[in-house]
Design a protein around this motif. Sequence first.
Motif, PDB file in Angstrom:
ATOM      1  N   PHE A  25       0.840  -1.188   0.000  1.00 15.92           N
ATOM      2  CA  PHE A  25       0.000   0.000   0.000  1.00 15.92           C
ATOM      3  C   PHE A  25       0.877   1.241   0.000  1.00 15.92           C
ATOM      4  O   PHE A  25       1.904   1.281   0.687  1.00 15.92           O
ATOM      5  N   SER A  26       0.464   2.262  -0.743  1.00 16.50           N
ATOM      6  CA  SER A  26       1.278   3.481  -0.779  1.00 16.50           C
ATOM      7  C   SER A  26       0.436   4.674  -1.186  1.00 16.50           C
ATOM      8  O   SER A  26      -0.632   4.541  -1.796  1.00 16.50           O
ATOM      9  N   ARG A  27       0.952   5.840  -0.840  1.00 17.31           N
ATOM     10  CA  ARG A  27       0.355   7.109  -1.260  1.00 17.31           C
ATOM     11  C   ARG A  27       1.499   8.089  -1.460  1.00 17.31           C
ATOM     12  O   ARG A  27       2.398   8.180  -0.609  1.00 17.31           O
ATOM     13  N   LEU A  28       1.504   8.800  -2.576  1.00 18.74           N
ATOM     14  CA  LEU A  28       2.574   9.762  -2.851  1.00 18.74           C
ATOM     15  C   LEU A  28       1.958  11.058  -3.347  1.00 18.74           C
ATOM     16  O   LEU A  28       1.119  11.054  -4.254  1.00 18.74           O
ATOM     17  N   LEU A 158       9.198  18.717  -4.061  1.00 20.31           N
ATOM     18  CA  LEU A 158       9.143  17.986  -2.787  1.00 20.31           C
ATOM     19  C   LEU A 158       8.113  16.879  -2.887  1.00 20.31           C
ATOM     20  O   LEU A 158       6.958  17.124  -3.234  1.00 20.31           O
ATOM     21  N   THR A 159       8.536  15.652  -2.589  1.00 21.51           N
ATOM     22  CA  THR A 159       7.602  14.526  -2.544  1.00 21.51           C
ATOM     23  C   THR A 159       7.428  14.064  -1.108  1.00 21.51           C
ATOM     24  O   THR A 159       8.343  14.152  -0.291  1.00 21.51           O
ATOM     25  N   TYR A 160       6.229  13.582  -0.816  1.00 25.85           N
ATOM     26  CA  TYR A 160       5.912  13.025   0.492  1.00 25.85           C
ATOM     27  C   TYR A 160       5.247  11.683   0.218  1.00 25.85           C
ATOM     28  O   TYR A 160       4.143  11.619  -0.301  1.00 25.85           O
ATOM     29  N   GLU A 161       5.937  10.607   0.536  1.00 25.12           N
ATOM     30  CA  GLU A 161       5.444   9.268   0.245  1.00 25.12           C
ATOM     31  C   GLU A 161       5.234   8.483   1.530  1.00 25.12           C
ATOM     32  O   GLU A 161       6.058   8.532   2.449  1.00 25.12           O
ATOM     33  N   ALA A 162       4.141   7.762   1.583  1.00 23.95           N
ATOM     34  CA  ALA A 162       3.848   6.862   2.702  1.00 23.95           C
ATOM     35  C   ALA A 162       3.658   5.454   2.162  1.00 23.95           C
ATOM     36  O   ALA A 162       2.892   5.241   1.217  1.00 23.95           O
ATOM     37  N   ARG A 163       4.382   4.494   2.739  1.00 25.19           N
ATOM     38  CA  ARG A 163       4.296   3.093   2.325  1.00 25.19           C
ATOM     39  C   ARG A 163       3.911   2.220   3.516  1.00 25.19           C
ATOM     40  O   ARG A 163       4.279   2.524   4.657  1.00 25.19           O
ATOM     41  N   THR A 164       3.207   1.136   3.223  1.00 20.73           N
ATOM     42  CA  THR A 164       2.866   0.174   4.282  1.00 20.73           C
ATOM     43  C   THR A 164       3.028  -1.248   3.754  1.00 20.73           C
ATOM     44  O   THR A 164       2.597  -1.566   2.637  1.00 20.73           O
ATOM     45  N   ALA A 165       3.649  -2.083   4.574  1.00 22.60           N
ATOM     46  CA  ALA A 165       3.744  -3.521   4.318  1.00 22.60           C
ATOM     47  C   ALA A 165       3.313  -4.254   5.574  1.00 22.60           C
ATOM     48  O   ALA A 165       3.676  -3.845   6.688  1.00 22.60           O
ATOM     49  N   CYS A 166       2.538  -5.302   5.427  1.00 20.20           N
ATOM     50  CA  CYS A 166       2.091  -6.072   6.583  1.00 20.20           C
ATOM     51  C   CYS A 166       2.897  -7.362   6.683  1.00 20.20           C
ATOM     52  O   CYS A 166       3.451  -7.853   5.691  1.00 20.20           O
ATOM     53  N   THR A 167       2.925  -7.918   7.886  1.00 18.33           N
ATOM     54  CA  THR A 167       3.837  -9.030   8.156  1.00 18.33           C
ATOM     55  C   THR A 167       3.215 -10.405   7.990  1.00 18.33           C
ATOM     56  O   THR A 167       3.899 -11.412   8.197  1.00 18.33           O
ATOM     57  N   ASP A 168       1.939 -10.479   7.611  1.00 16.25           N
ATOM     58  CA  ASP A 168       1.315 -11.768   7.341  1.00 16.25           C
ATOM     59  C   ASP A 168       0.037 -11.530   6.552  1.00 16.25           C
ATOM     60  O   ASP A 168      -0.476 -10.402   6.507  1.00 16.25           O
TER      61      ASP A 168
END
Length: 208
Positions: A25-28, A158-168
């Motif tokens: 998942f990400s948002r930039l 200027l970029t602002y990026e948010a990333r998410t990775a889950c562990t299972d």
Amino acid sequence: MNTDMSIAAAAEPLLLDAALPEFRFSRLECVAIAATPDAVYNAARDLDMLSIHSPLFDAVVWARGVPDRVRRRPVATPPSMRVSDLFDTAGSEDQPWVPLGERAGRELVFGAVGKVWRPTIEWRRVEPGDFAGFEEPGWAKMAAAFVVHPYGAQRSLLTYEARTACTDPESTTRFGRYWTLVSPGVGIVLRGALRVIEKAAETGERIS
């Protein structure tokens, strides 16, 4: 100019790639700012997250105090939530957000581990050196970054990026449902932060 060498230079890995190279998942968001890269970087570093005024962010800050309100305990409101505090001060056990990398004048990367899909978020303090390799099932790993690029002779990007990775897989499913609801709001918060930084960089005023 050697085209292959130019492309290789432009493809230099980001510190964010080292902190969270694989993510679901990400948002930039990005903005062009009429200021030098150094001015933009300093404004990003000085950003006080409490200076972002949007209904969503105000709701997030209010929600953090719900457990204390239920127990009729005073709600502690921090005087500031500056990005620089993550990098310049020793983190405490009750601060889930940690610095994950800094390249002066270029990048600021920070992250946290939590079960954000719960009504009251459960955070897990993971030290910076353990973040990339953290794989304990049941958690979401979130990393965010400000990256400054020269943009022509008189502006910066200027970029602002948010990333998410889950562990299972189960956590991925839970976060996926949560992300469907909050992703537009996350975009609002990211754009709000960029507007605050833009104003500070272009006017030379300290963010407060």
